[in-house]
Design a protein around this motif. Structure first.
Motif, short mmCIF file in Angstrom:
data_model
loop_
_atom_site.label_atom_id
_atom_site.label_comp_id
_atom_site.label_asym_id
_atom_site.label_seq_id
_atom_site.Cartn_x
_atom_site.Cartn_y
_atom_site.Cartn_z
N PRO A 66 -4.71 16.08 38.63
CA PRO A 66 -4.96 17.48 39.13
C PRO A 66 -5.96 17.24 40.21
CG PRO A 66 -5.42 16.41 36.97
CD PRO A 66 -4.40 15.50 37.03
N PRO A 67 -6.85 18.38 40.75
CA PRO A 67 -7.38 18.00 42.26
C PRO A 67 -8.41 17.67 41.55
CG PRO A 67 -7.62 20.32 40.52
CD PRO A 67 -5.81 19.84 40.02
N SER A 68 -9.04 17.45 40.90
CA SER A 68 -10.35 16.35 40.82
C SER A 68 -10.14 16.04 39.09
CB SER A 68 -11.87 17.78 40.75
OG SER A 68 -12.94 16.61 40.29
N VAL A 69 -11.35 14.68 38.84
CA VAL A 69 -11.02 13.52 38.39
C VAL A 69 -11.91 14.51 37.33
CG1 VAL A 69 -11.24 12.49 40.02
CG2 VAL A 69 -13.78 12.47 38.83
N HIS A 70 -13.05 15.40 37.52
CA HIS A 70 -13.86 16.49 36.61
C HIS A 70 -12.57 17.18 35.85
CE1 HIS A 70 -16.99 13.70 37.54
NE2 HIS A 70 -16.71 13.93 39.13
N ASN A 71 -11.52 17.21 35.82
CA ASN A 71 -10.77 18.24 34.86
C ASN A 71 -11.13 19.03 33.63
OD1 ASN A 71 -9.87 15.88 33.57
ND2 ASN A 71 -8.33 16.56 32.92
N SER A 72 -10.18 20.17 33.11
CA SER A 72 -10.46 21.12 32.47
C SER A 72 -9.75 20.73 30.61
CB SER A 72 -10.19 22.14 32.54
OG SER A 72 -10.40 22.93 33.95
N SER A 109 -4.70 9.10 28.15
CA SER A 109 -5.98 8.59 28.92
C SER A 109 -6.76 8.85 29.88
CB SER A 109 -6.52 6.65 29.06
OG SER A 109 -4.62 6.51 29.99
N GLY A 110 -5.79 9.71 30.82
CA GLY A 110 -6.30 10.58 31.67
C GLY A 110 -6.38 9.40 32.80
N LEU A 111 -5.21 8.52 32.91
CA LEU A 111 -4.93 7.94 34.68
C LEU A 111 -6.36 6.75 34.06
CD1 LEU A 111 -2.95 6.96 35.93
CD2 LEU A 111 -4.57 7.56 37.64
N TYR A 112 -6.52 6.34 32.17
CA TYR A 112 -7.02 5.28 31.79
C TYR A 112 -8.76 5.35 32.30
CZ TYR A 112 -2.69 2.67 30.51
OH TYR A 112 -1.88 2.50 30.28
N ILE A 139 -10.05 8.12 34.88
CA ILE A 139 -10.07 8.24 36.08
C ILE A 139 -10.64 9.73 36.24
CG2 ILE A 139 -9.64 8.85 38.24
CD1 ILE A 139 -7.96 5.60 37.76
N PHE A 140 -10.62 10.18 35.04
CA PHE A 140 -10.62 12.11 34.52
C PHE A 140 -10.86 11.90 33.83
CE2 PHE A 140 -6.77 11.51 37.73
CZ PHE A 140 -6.65 12.51 38.77
N ASP A 141 -11.57 13.31 33.34
CA ASP A 141 -12.44 13.56 32.50
C ASP A 141 -11.59 13.61 31.38
OD1 ASP A 141 -14.58 12.95 33.89
OD2 ASP A 141 -14.84 15.39 34.19
N TYR A 142 -10.64 14.05 31.26
CA TYR A 142 -9.88 14.48 30.24
C TYR A 142 -7.77 14.00 30.06
CZ TYR A 142 -13.71 17.50 28.78
OH TYR A 142 -15.34 17.52 28.14
N PRO A 143 -7.49 14.07 29.49
CA PRO A 143 -6.03 13.78 29.61
C PRO A 143 -5.05 14.48 30.39
CG PRO A 143 -6.43 13.24 27.36
CD PRO A 143 -7.52 14.31 28.06
N TYR A 144 -4.67 14.23 31.70
CA TYR A 144 -3.58 15.82 32.34
C TYR A 144 -2.23 16.03 31.64
CZ TYR A 144 -1.80 12.32 35.45
OH TYR A 144 -2.09 11.45 36.25
N ARG A 145 -2.18 15.30 30.59
CA ARG A 145 -0.28 15.11 30.40
C ARG A 145 -0.74 15.07 28.82
NH1 ARG A 145 2.88 13.24 34.92
NH2 ARG A 145 3.08 15.01 36.33
N GLN A 146 0.30 15.13 27.83
CA GLN A 146 1.10 15.02 26.96
C GLN A 146 1.60 13.74 26.01
OE1 GLN A 146 3.75 17.86 24.43
NE2 GLN A 146 2.21 18.39 23.48
#
Length: 360
Positions: free
Chosen positions: A65-71, A158-161, A163-170
């Motif tokens: 995602p473009p930001s660690v604060h992803n949707s 885990s959102g790269l353990y 790093i990202f606020d939410y998972p970005y893959r299933q």
């Protein structure tokens, strides 16, 4: 779709030189400790394994995602627990019709089918490496493939353990199944593949370590380990006001310890080499000459230059010292290059002291 895969692959190849450089010293230490020498084929296979793992990792986690604060994703989009659901996805998306055989080819254009084929093929090299290099049986290949796939799935969900606020893959159970199947397929392919390559377990069958020359690479690794230990010790002695800390640690570490330990420092012990003198076991006078020339004379000139540079009482003296040191270091560099190219030559401090390396 091809561009979706080319981006992470290109990123992995661009990052490979840096990761390989970080991997090199631990790799060399393991090879020297375990086998006593470095075999080029073994090195090639392990670096190919590293490159493969980097490509697989990048294909799994990229793009991000473009930001660690992803949707946040939808609740039902985080986990997919239904095995073989990809079959229903293919049937639901396909433009093929059961009663029209001429439309069956359309199945080959479906994204869900190619996604599963990709997940299988992604782990085929892993199964090849496990069987060819590590000589595992099919059970260990099964567990290893499943474990690596689970690691990738947990990394995504885990959102790269964190790093990202939410998972970005299933997290998809079908990915676990297809990845593991790919690993087992690679294990089967390795039966034919390994028949055309050198046997890893026989690489050392006819190796005589007593006839192997100690390479400058091996000596360089020992040098790095020794100075990784000595550098903080020297700094601590300097801060405590110990008189002549550099000269003292050279005497104790490179002269007294090798004399007591039959030619080995800790770094030399790690890479399984030792110093020998003209009559066999290295003697203290030989060590005194060897390391006196290398560290007290050559190294001492560099240390003295740093001290003069810190004082800066005379600009003329500083310029003169800079010129002298440049000529000395340049002459040693050229001498070292000649010794590296012509392996019959010995470094000057080795020739004068009559010392050399052997493999333990």
């Amino acid at each position: 779709m091809l561009q979706f895969y080319l981006y992470p692959i290109s990123y992995a190849f661009l990052s490979f030189p840096l990761i390989a450089a970080l991997f090199t010293v631990p790799f060399l230490i393991v090879q020297y400790r375990r086998h006593g020498y470095l075999h080029k084929y073994r090195a090639l296979v392990l670096y190919l394994l590293l490159l493969y793992l980097m490509n697989a990792y990048c294909l799994i986690i990229l793009p991000m995602p473009p930001s660690v604060h992803n949707s946040p994703p939808k609740a039902d989009a985080i986990f997919q627990w239904v095995p073989l659901r990809f079959i229903a996805d293919i049937l639901g998306e396909t433009g093929a019709s059961v009663d029209q055989p001429l439309t069956y080819w359309r199945v080959l254009t479906e994204r869900a089918l190619w996604q599963e084929l990709f997940n299988v093929l992604l782990f085929v090299p892993f199964g090849l490496f496990l069987r060819h290099y590590f000589r595992t049986d099919w059970r260990k290949c099964l567990y290893g493939s499943l474990g690596l796939s689970l690691f990738f799935e947990l990394t995504q969900v885990s959102g790269l353990y964190g790093i990202f606020d939410y998972p970005y893959r299933q997290f998809d159970v079908d990915d676990l199944l297809s990845n593991t199947a790919g690993g087992l397929l690679g294990y089967l392919v390795a039966e034919w593949f390994s028949a055309h390559l050198p046997r890893i377990d026989r690489l050392d069958a006819f190796v005589d370590l007593s006839k192997h020359r100690v390479s400058y690479t091996r000596r360089g690794v020992a040098f790095l380990i020794d100075w990784w230990i000595l550098a903080p010790v020297g700094i601590a002695l300097k801060m405590l006001g110990f008189p002549f800390p550099y000269a003292a640690e050279i005497f104790l570490y490179f002269m007294v310890i090798p004399w007591l330990m039959n030619g080995q420092t800790f770094g030399k012990w790690v890479v399984r080499i030792r110093l020998q003198g003209e009559s066999g076991r290295v003697r203290l006078p030989e060590l005194f000459v060897r390391y006196g020339l290398l560290y007290w004379l050559l190294g001492g000139l560099n240390m003295l230059y740093l001290r003069i540079g810190a004082i800066r009482e005379s600009a003329i003296l500083f310029i003169l010292c800079s010129l002298v040191l440049f000529l000395v270091n340049a002459a040693f560099a050229l001498h070292a290059i000649r010794c590296f190219i012509d392996r019959r030559r010995k470094l000057f401090y080795e020739s004068v002291s009559g010392t050399g390396h052997s493999i333990t």
